[in-house]
Design an enzyme around this catalytic site. Structure first.
Site, mmCIF file in Angstrom:
data_model
loop_
_atom_site.group_PDB
_atom_site.id
_atom_site.type_symbol
_atom_site.label_atom_id
_atom_site.label_comp_id
_atom_site.label_asym_id
_atom_site.label_seq_id
_atom_site.Cartn_x
_atom_site.Cartn_y
_atom_site.Cartn_z
ATOM 1 N N ARG A 171 0.819 -1.212 0.000
ATOM 2 C CA ARG A 171 0.000 0.000 0.000
ATOM 3 C C ARG A 171 0.857 1.268 0.000
ATOM 4 O O ARG A 171 0.373 2.358 -0.244
ATOM 5 C CB ARG A 171 -0.911 0.016 1.233
ATOM 6 C CG ARG A 171 -1.900 -1.112 1.296
ATOM 7 C CD ARG A 171 -2.735 -1.078 2.565
ATOM 8 N NE ARG A 171 -3.688 0.018 2.567
ATOM 9 C CZ ARG A 171 -3.726 0.983 3.459
ATOM 10 N NH1 ARG A 171 -2.844 1.022 4.427
ATOM 11 N NH2 ARG A 171 -4.636 1.923 3.405
ATOM 12 N N ARG B 209 7.772 6.798 -5.296
ATOM 13 C CA ARG B 209 7.715 7.709 -6.443
ATOM 14 C C ARG B 209 9.110 8.188 -6.822
ATOM 15 O O ARG B 209 9.935 8.435 -5.953
ATOM 16 C CB ARG B 209 6.869 8.941 -6.108
ATOM 17 C CG ARG B 209 5.417 8.655 -5.849
ATOM 18 C CD ARG B 209 4.606 9.931 -6.020
ATOM 19 N NE ARG B 209 3.259 9.710 -5.533
ATOM 20 C CZ ARG B 209 2.837 10.044 -4.323
ATOM 21 N NH1 ARG B 209 3.663 10.650 -3.491
ATOM 22 N NH2 ARG B 209 1.596 9.796 -3.951
ATOM 23 N N ARG C 127 -5.108 -5.256 16.205
ATOM 24 C CA ARG C 127 -4.150 -4.400 16.896
ATOM 25 C C ARG C 127 -4.925 -3.256 17.518
ATOM 26 O O ARG C 127 -5.870 -2.716 16.928
ATOM 27 C CB ARG C 127 -3.097 -3.840 15.934
ATOM 28 C CG ARG C 127 -2.052 -4.847 15.536
ATOM 29 C CD ARG C 127 -1.204 -5.331 16.683
ATOM 30 N NE ARG C 127 -0.167 -4.362 17.041
ATOM 31 C CZ ARG C 127 0.603 -4.475 18.122
ATOM 32 N NH1 ARG C 127 0.421 -5.464 18.974
ATOM 33 N NH2 ARG C 127 1.533 -3.577 18.368
ATOM 34 N N ARG D 12 3.808 7.469 16.090
ATOM 35 C CA ARG D 12 3.710 8.788 15.460
ATOM 36 C C ARG D 12 3.196 9.811 16.467
ATOM 37 O O ARG D 12 2.589 9.469 17.482
ATOM 38 C CB ARG D 12 2.817 8.764 14.225
ATOM 39 C CG ARG D 12 1.392 8.287 14.435
ATOM 40 C CD ARG D 12 0.651 8.240 13.108
ATOM 41 N NE ARG D 12 -0.723 7.788 13.251
ATOM 42 C CZ ARG D 12 -1.608 7.743 12.262
ATOM 43 N NH1 ARG D 12 -1.260 8.129 11.044
ATOM 44 N NH2 ARG D 12 -2.845 7.317 12.461
ATOM 45 N N GLU E 52 0.823 8.408 19.685
ATOM 46 C CA GLU E 52 0.080 7.194 19.352
ATOM 47 C C GLU E 52 0.950 5.964 19.604
ATOM 48 O O GLU E 52 2.013 5.810 19.009
ATOM 49 C CB GLU E 52 -0.349 7.251 17.889
ATOM 50 C CG GLU E 52 -1.299 6.156 17.455
ATOM 51 C CD GLU E 52 -1.823 6.382 16.048
ATOM 52 O OE1 GLU E 52 -1.631 5.480 15.206
ATOM 53 O OE2 GLU E 52 -2.415 7.457 15.789
ATOM 54 N N TYR F 231 -9.810 -4.039 6.662
ATOM 55 C CA TYR F 231 -9.316 -2.670 6.799
ATOM 56 C C TYR F 231 -9.967 -1.800 5.730
ATOM 57 O O TYR F 231 -9.838 -2.059 4.531
ATOM 58 C CB TYR F 231 -7.794 -2.609 6.658
ATOM 59 C CG TYR F 231 -7.279 -1.212 6.867
ATOM 60 C CD1 TYR F 231 -7.016 -0.735 8.134
ATOM 61 C CD2 TYR F 231 -7.101 -0.344 5.789
ATOM 62 C CE1 TYR F 231 -6.578 0.561 8.338
ATOM 63 C CE2 TYR F 231 -6.666 0.951 5.967
ATOM 64 C CZ TYR F 231 -6.403 1.398 7.252
ATOM 65 O OH TYR F 231 -5.985 2.688 7.443
ATOM 66 N N ASP G 100 -10.525 2.299 4.414
ATOM 67 C CA ASP G 100 -10.381 3.749 4.505
ATOM 68 C C ASP G 100 -11.781 4.357 4.562
ATOM 69 O O ASP G 100 -12.777 3.685 4.265
ATOM 70 C CB ASP G 100 -9.613 4.294 3.303
ATOM 71 C CG ASP G 100 -8.120 3.988 3.382
ATOM 72 O OD1 ASP G 100 -7.579 3.959 4.503
ATOM 73 O OD2 ASP G 100 -7.508 3.758 2.317
#
Length: 368
Positions: free
Chosen positions: A171, A175, A250, A281, A301, A349, A351
């Protein structure tokens, strides 16, 4: 009681379905075990800053219909997700792009970056990746893997990268342009004023009754008898009393602080990719909406092992858990008056745009 549906959970899936059902004249009761609506997209105003209480949420999609749909509930800003990575004090741009490669190796052109990665991949001698570590190295080489992938990923999932399936890392964008935009999607932004308003508007119909601080399982059998149809967005294994054992998840823990300074870290999201830092993070919420408040709010987090009773955030979709889920889904398919949806009901999962899309697909099947 006159209700057509009981919806369990006021997150995006349940709220989208409730909104569409009420639009069609259906009477809905929606319940949630939390003290607030919105599920994990809930935002709370602190010091004039919209704080993402359950981790950073950036809306992004390539689907114009979904983008137009969500924009009827809120105006979105032009926020672009450009996280940075902190590896023992070294700062790198995410996702992996020419800025990252230049910082790591001093390369300037895409050809130089590709050559460096190819050299490292060749030296690693990985033919067919069988785990996340091998997949990551075969994508970006050893330097990036050991500095920016390994520590973060093993903290996030609580497992060694060699024990994780390779699909997880696919995922992550790579670039060969100087572009720090994490997502490739056409549409991206944060709702001005936070996410909670979206669910408030979805549930504002007088055909929708809301009850908070209500645990479905306290009255499960009663609900099953009373309501002609139930849309259930909780954990599918819990619904069946863990008949085949617990699915694995998790969990996360958040520590939030109000700081008496205008700017703490200069970016909305900073990932800590070394193994020693216990959190994955740090989120500085004001930057999601280009805030200029005199104070700031930051959230640390921490990933956690999930135990029964903890909040489940990420399903662990390895072969063992997916096989167990298939057994639960077979049971779910045999209950005609209960519809299982969302991240936990479908053990998948999602989004945010995918949650809305899945809910609207259910609407087409169930209400049209």
């Amino acid at each position: 009681m006159g209700y057509d549906y009981l919806v369990v959970g006021t997150g995006l899936f349940g709220s989208t379905f409730a909104y569409e059902a009420a639009k069609r004249g259906k009477k809905v009761k929606i319940i949630d075990k939390r003290r607030h609506i919105g599920g994990n997209i809930y935002t709370e105003n602190i010091e004039g800053i919209n704080v993402h209480k359950y981790g950073a949420h950036i809306f992004h999609t390539n689907d114009k219909e979904i983008w137009d749909y969500v924009n009827q509930f809120a105006e979105f800003n032009r926020y672009t997700n450009s996280p940075i990575a902190n590896f023992n004090g070294e700062i790198y741009n995410m996702p992996f792009n020419m800025n990252t490669f230049n910082r790591l190796w001093g390369v300037i052109t895409p050809e130089e970056a590709k050559a460096k990665i190819e050299e490292q991949k060749k030296n690693a001698k990985i033919d067919k990746p069988t785990n996340l570590e091998e997949q990551a190295i075969s994508l970006v080489g050893t330097d990036i893997y050991f500095k920016l992938v390994k520590g973060y990923t093993e903290k996030q999932w609580g497992r060694k990268a060699t024990e994780l399936p390779p699909f997880i890392i696919k995922r992550l964008p790579v670039r060969f342009t100087y572009d720090n935009n994490y997502f490739n999607d056409r549409f991206q932004g944060i709702p001005i004023g936070g996410y909670t308003q979206i669910v408030e508007k979805m549930l504002s119909s007088n055909l929708i009754d809301i009850e908070l601080n209500v645990d479905f399982f306290d009255k499960k059998e009663e609900y099953l008898k009373e309501f002609p149809k139930i849309v259930y967005t909780g954990m599918i294994d819990q619904f069946f009393d863990y008949k085949f054992g617990e699915l694995e998840y998790r969990s996360l823990e958040f520590e939030t602080f109000i700081l008496d300074k205008e700017n703490f870290q200069g970016n909305a999201v900073v990932n800590y990719t070394d193994a020693e830092t216990p959190y994955t993070r740090v989120i500085e919420h004001k930057h999601f909406e280009f805030g200029t408040q005199p104070k700031t709010v930051v959230t640390y987090e921490y990933p956690r092992t999930w135990n029964k009773g903890d909040e489940p955030y990420y399903p662990i979709n390895d072969d063992k858990n997916n096989e167990k889920y298939r057994k639960y889904k077979a049971l779910a398919d045999d209950i005609p008056n209960v519809i299982f949806g969302g991240r936990l009901g479908q053990y998948k999962y999602y989004d945010m745009h995918q949650v809305i899309g899945a809910a609207l697909s259910l609407v087409k099947k169930e209400l049209i």
